[in-house]
Write an enzyme that holds these catalytic residues in place. Structure first.
Site, PDB file in Angstrom:
ATOM      1  N   SER A 126       0.791  -1.237   0.000  1.00 24.54           N
ATOM      2  CA  SER A 126       0.000   0.000   0.000  1.00 24.54           C
ATOM      3  C   SER A 126       0.818   1.280   0.000  1.00 24.54           C
ATOM      4  CB  SER A 126      -0.952   0.004   1.201  1.00 24.54           C
ATOM      5  OG  SER A 126      -2.030  -0.873   0.978  1.00 24.54           O
ATOM      6  N   LYS A 146       2.924   6.204   5.233  1.00 22.54           N
ATOM      7  CA  LYS A 146       2.096   5.150   4.654  1.00 22.54           C
ATOM      8  C   LYS A 146       2.641   3.776   4.996  1.00 22.54           C
ATOM      9  CE  LYS A 146      -1.577   4.183   2.658  1.00 22.54           C
ATOM     10  NZ  LYS A 146      -1.628   3.167   3.718  1.00 22.54           N
ATOM     11  N   SER A 151      -6.079   3.455   4.408  1.00 20.79           N
ATOM     12  CA  SER A 151      -5.506   2.766   3.252  1.00 20.79           C
ATOM     13  C   SER A 151      -6.585   2.133   2.377  1.00 20.79           C
ATOM     14  CB  SER A 151      -4.513   1.698   3.721  1.00 20.79           C
ATOM     15  OG  SER A 151      -3.641   1.321   2.691  1.00 20.79           O
ATOM     16  N   LYS A 156       0.131   3.887  -2.566  1.00 19.28           N
ATOM     17  CA  LYS A 156      -0.884   4.935  -2.437  1.00 19.28           C
ATOM     18  C   LYS A 156      -0.287   6.322  -2.240  1.00 19.28           C
ATOM     19  CE  LYS A 156      -4.457   1.796  -0.680  1.00 19.28           C
ATOM     20  NZ  LYS A 156      -3.916   0.520  -0.256  1.00 19.28           N
TER      21      LYS A 156
END
Length: 379
Positions: A56, A218, A116, A59
């Site tokens: 993730s 993140k 997320s 992102k």
């Protein structure tokens, strides 16, 4: 302005060499990097240019494109984003969007940032580009523009897909660019919980509220990628960005990230080394009313160094020519000023003339010519 910021960012990463020769540990992660944000200086790296599944952390690019759409006027925070069946069907972490509903752009960004949300990523991609596939093409183009040379995006979420890889160094480049240009992302990323459709979820960043100054950025996990984190923290006006890829567990990811950040904060310091306008040398002037002109720095110089090495800093003036011909104006480029440590360049500034020099009259030119002639005979 964005082009200038991008040029400076690329310059930082291409001209500054890592100081990880001073590292006293090896990161637990398969791949890791630590950088200081104001200089872009690499303080530690391990396998940092190896392309790996990022989960993730992908992102970060999705969010960058979301913020850039706002700055370009292609979207507004209060826009309503239609939720397709494609978005609704997304697996993994989600904000639980309902098919056929309309959700504010602001909430979509929050869902991607805080929990997320894979469904939020697809909804954003479709809103901005018409389809996720078209959005991914923009992601890859943007990566090239940012100098991310070991990156290939296949989707907007980071879910496992063959060939979807980023390097730790590319993630650091991307994270730094996002933070520098859209610092408001940190206010969102540091939010500890998010409630949407009456479903309360918590931020997955293990450093929030635990590590001093942590405010982003993140997390990521898949079986393929392992436990990953792009982390950032601010202490005593120094911001560090740490990236760890493919750690074995949540606890190892947390430890590896804390270890990198603590290493940077404990062992390095930022110096405002020189200011723009300082005189650093002079250069000869031919046929001028003055025989030389002082050279000044065109940019401020800020460096980050190991705390015990300030007295070891070296400097060098590299002139582009040995002399200038009069008349000479103020601000004529004449080379660069380099700051080094152990023969590695930490920072540079262009240098230019600090004064103007008018062309001399005939008598002075004749006199200078005779002096030059006599000096050659005297050798």
């Amino acid at each position: 302005m964005k082009l200038i910021a991008l040029f400076l960012l690329v310059s930082l990463f291409t001209t500054m060499l890592p100081l990880n020769i001073y590292a006293q540990f090896e990161s637990l992660a398969e791949s890791a990097i630590l950088i200081e944000a104001s200089t872009g200086q690499v303080l530690y790296e391990k396998n940092s240019e190896v392309a790996l599944p990022p989960a993730s952390i992908t992102k970060v690019m999705t969010l960058l494109l979301g913020f850039e759409a706002i700055s370009k006027g292609n979207a507004n925070w209060d826009d309503l984003v239609s939720i397709s069946e494609n978005a609704w069907r997304m697996e993994g972490s989600k904000m639980f969007l309902e098919v056929g509903s309309k959700v504010s752009y602001r909430d979509i960004i929050k869902g991607i940032s805080i929990v997320s949300a894979n469904d939020g990523c697809v909804a954003l991609a479709e809103y901005l580009s018409g389809s996720e596939r078209a959005f991914v093409a923009v992601m890859n183009q943007r990566a090239k523009e940012l100098g991310m040379t070991n990156t290939t995006f296949k989707n907007s979420t980071g879910l496992p897909e063959e060939g979807h890889t980023l390097s730790a160094k590319d993630i650091a480049t991307l994270s730094l660019y996002l933070i520098q240009n859209y610092p408001e992302i940190l206010e969102i990323e540091s939010t500890t919980e998010f409630t949407f459709n009456n479903i309360r979820q918590f931020n997955r960043n293990p450093l929030l509220g635990v590590y001093d100054g942590a405010d982003g950025l993140k997390t990521g996990w898949t079986e393929e990628a392992g436990y990953c984190l792009a982390a950032t923290a601010l202490q005593d006006d120094i911001r560090l960005i740490a990236v760890v890829l493919n750690t074995k567990s949540e606890s190892e990811r947390k430890t590896a990230s804390q270890e990198l950040l603590t290493y940077g904060f404990k062992n390095f310091k930022v110096l405002e080394y020189k200011n723009a306008g300082e005189i650093v040398d002079n250069i000869s002037v031919s046929k001028g009313k003055k025989n030389s002109v002082p050279l000044k720095l065109d940019q401020d110089i800020k460096i980050i160094i190991p705390i015990t090495r300030e007295n070891d800093i070296q400097t060098a003036v590299v002139k582009s020519t040995s002399s200038l011909n009069a008349p000479v104006a103020i601000g004529v480029s004449a080379g660069k000023f380099e700051v080094k440590l152990d023969d590695k360049t930490l920072a540079t500034s262009n240098i230019s003339t600090a004064e103007s020099v008018e062309k001399s009259g005939f008598i002075k030119r004749l006199f200078d010519g005779l002096l030059s002639l006599f000096s050659r005979f005297g050798k």
